[in-house]
Design an enzyme around this catalytic site. Sequence first.
Site, short mmCIF file in Angstrom:
data_model
loop_
_atom_site.label_atom_id
_atom_site.label_comp_id
_atom_site.label_asym_id
_atom_site.label_seq_id
_atom_site.Cartn_x
_atom_site.Cartn_y
_atom_site.Cartn_z
N ASP A 229 0.82 -1.20 0.00
CA ASP A 229 0.00 0.00 0.00
C ASP A 229 0.86 1.27 0.00
O ASP A 229 1.91 1.32 0.65
CB ASP A 229 -0.84 -0.03 1.29
CG ASP A 229 -1.79 1.14 1.41
OD1 ASP A 229 -2.74 1.19 0.62
OD2 ASP A 229 -1.57 1.98 2.30
N GLU A 301 1.59 -0.58 -5.06
CA GLU A 301 0.79 0.59 -5.44
C GLU A 301 1.72 1.77 -5.69
O GLU A 301 2.35 2.28 -4.77
CB GLU A 301 -0.19 0.94 -4.31
CG GLU A 301 -1.16 2.03 -4.74
CD GLU A 301 -2.03 2.56 -3.60
OE1 GLU A 301 -3.14 2.99 -3.89
OE2 GLU A 301 -1.59 2.57 -2.44
C1 GLC Z 1 -3.91 3.43 -0.32
C2 GLC Z 1 -5.19 2.63 -0.24
C3 GLC Z 1 -6.29 3.52 0.27
C4 GLC Z 1 -5.91 4.00 1.66
C5 GLC Z 1 -4.56 4.67 1.64
C6 GLC Z 1 -4.03 4.87 3.03
O1 GLC Z 1 -3.94 4.41 -1.26
O2 GLC Z 1 -5.47 2.08 -1.49
O3 GLC Z 1 -7.52 2.87 0.31
O4 GLC Z 1 -6.88 4.89 2.14
O5 GLC Z 1 -3.58 3.92 0.96
O6 GLC Z 1 -3.61 3.64 3.58
#
Ligand code: GLC
Length: 591
Positions: A229, A301
Amino acid sequence: MHIKGFALLALSVAFVLACKAPEENKKQWWETAQFYQIYPRSFKDSNGDGIGDLNGITSKLEYLKEIGVTATWLSPIFTSPMADFGYDISNFVDIQPEYGTLTDFDAMIKKANEVGIKIILDFVPNHSSDEHEWFIRSENREKGYEDLYFWDDGKDDPKDPTKRLPPSNWISVFRGSAWKWSEKRKQFYYHAFLDKQPDLNYRSPTLVQLMKNVLKFWLERGVAGFRIDAVPNLFEISKQSGGYPDEPVNPNEPDDQNYDHLRHIYVIDQPETIDMVYQWRKVLIDHQNAYGGDERILMIETYSEPAYSNQFYGNKTTEGAQIPFNFNLISRVNKNTNAEGFVEAIDAWMKAMPSGKTANWVIGNHDNKRVPTRYGIKRTDFMNMLIMILPGVSVTYQGEEIGMLDVELSWEDTVDPAACNSNSDIYEQFSRDPCRTPFQWDNTKNAGFSTGATTWLPVGETYTTYNVAVESATTGNSHLKIFKTLTDMRENKALQYGGYRYFSYNNVFILKRWIDGGDTILLIFNANSQSITVNLKDADESIPDNMRISVVSLESIKVIGSALGSSVQLAADEAVVATSVERKLFRYGSL
Ligand code: GLC
């Protein structure tokens, strides 16, 4: 409309790669995989509390197998106060009680192994919850914990000597200052997301080790890898290299509470992030060397430009993440994108990706509007066809296989902190609730998601049309049947190892896959707002004559199994997949 062949070069943009020698035995399992994201809170509730859980997931693993999923990544299932619905973790190595227990987790892994589905967990390294014991100890300045987070005295307030001002102008992704004052520690702490999500400090070797231990814990419980993440946010400019300097203002975004108001040169994509990902991959490699089994993977991500994010794959000496998510089809494509726009969005990844790597295609997730809402209902099947037929791996967010739509929610019903931190006039710009409503299984109460009196988010009104039971049982076509036929088709060598060519021709998008001595598979999509007739030989003279229709978008009246012919008429937004396959290959086609 009929366009002669000579116009082809002038009218089309094409990218071609011929692949002659398939090195089949060299592919790892994930390189030909269909990934599926589960948002656990909304997938399947087994105990009637209106919230999805692990036993619910376990009960549906056979469904995932049936629709051709190879591996599923689960949004966070760990102990959490749920300020950001699980992305605020107060214990990285235990299960949120609403979702179950570690025993339930083990049972899920066992069942997944029996069924043949790999489980991938969400690793949230950038921050913890402010209720995590590390944060509580850090706030108390306990020895060994002091610098696990970012603490700073802030600046003098010229107007009030008893007050302190935040160290910098940094803004949180969820609006407002990214610094919060702690009365206990008498310092500010940094939070890229909510103030209940304090950022962890990766310049602390203790913290780095603690987080590696988290990876090891779950690897030992049998997971196949991690989705990581918020990788861009991992490091901030180091205090040594100039403290916490203000970020420059972006003049295009006047709202000074909005994250986009600043250009994030100090808080995202810092050079150290790349090496941290390499270190995590090393943890996976070491585990595999010790325990054997299939390759463990990292899906990360990242939203960055290729010059930066390509480094995540690794370099000559070091392995990196196998799958840095490709969000180009989300960020560069919409309801109005023409055929050339699709070519450009695909090119943006294919041309930038280092050679020898595996592409991946993501069209939705728990942070974005749902596929039919974003691309238009008529384009839903085309988007699924596209990610299944392009070279590389497909990533599906739960509900995309049945064409689930966003569910509109009033300000009063809104629970997503990204929206709640704004106001009733603008919350819809930020809210992610509409794409997180319960999965639609059947026509019964709560769409078969839960037997409870209520569900944590309301069930979409269109659930009687778009659900697994109805779409499986229909004698006609359905989003789900289309999806299943496509995943079946992905066993074809032409899709796994074959060459590819994609181009636009008269605003018709054409993607061809083939393997020498084997099959050809063709995807044709009419991006025009009116019908059109395409002469295939003019578009690409190497398209074989024996193509048969295997999959069509929902509104198409073409007959599965019939000959494609050389002159193909397509309605607006109609999409067709044809194959040169002679034998009966597909469960839902009638070849
Ligand atoms: C990422 C996740 C999102 C979350 C953020 C903070 O972007 O996909 O859903 O709110 O991280 O952890």
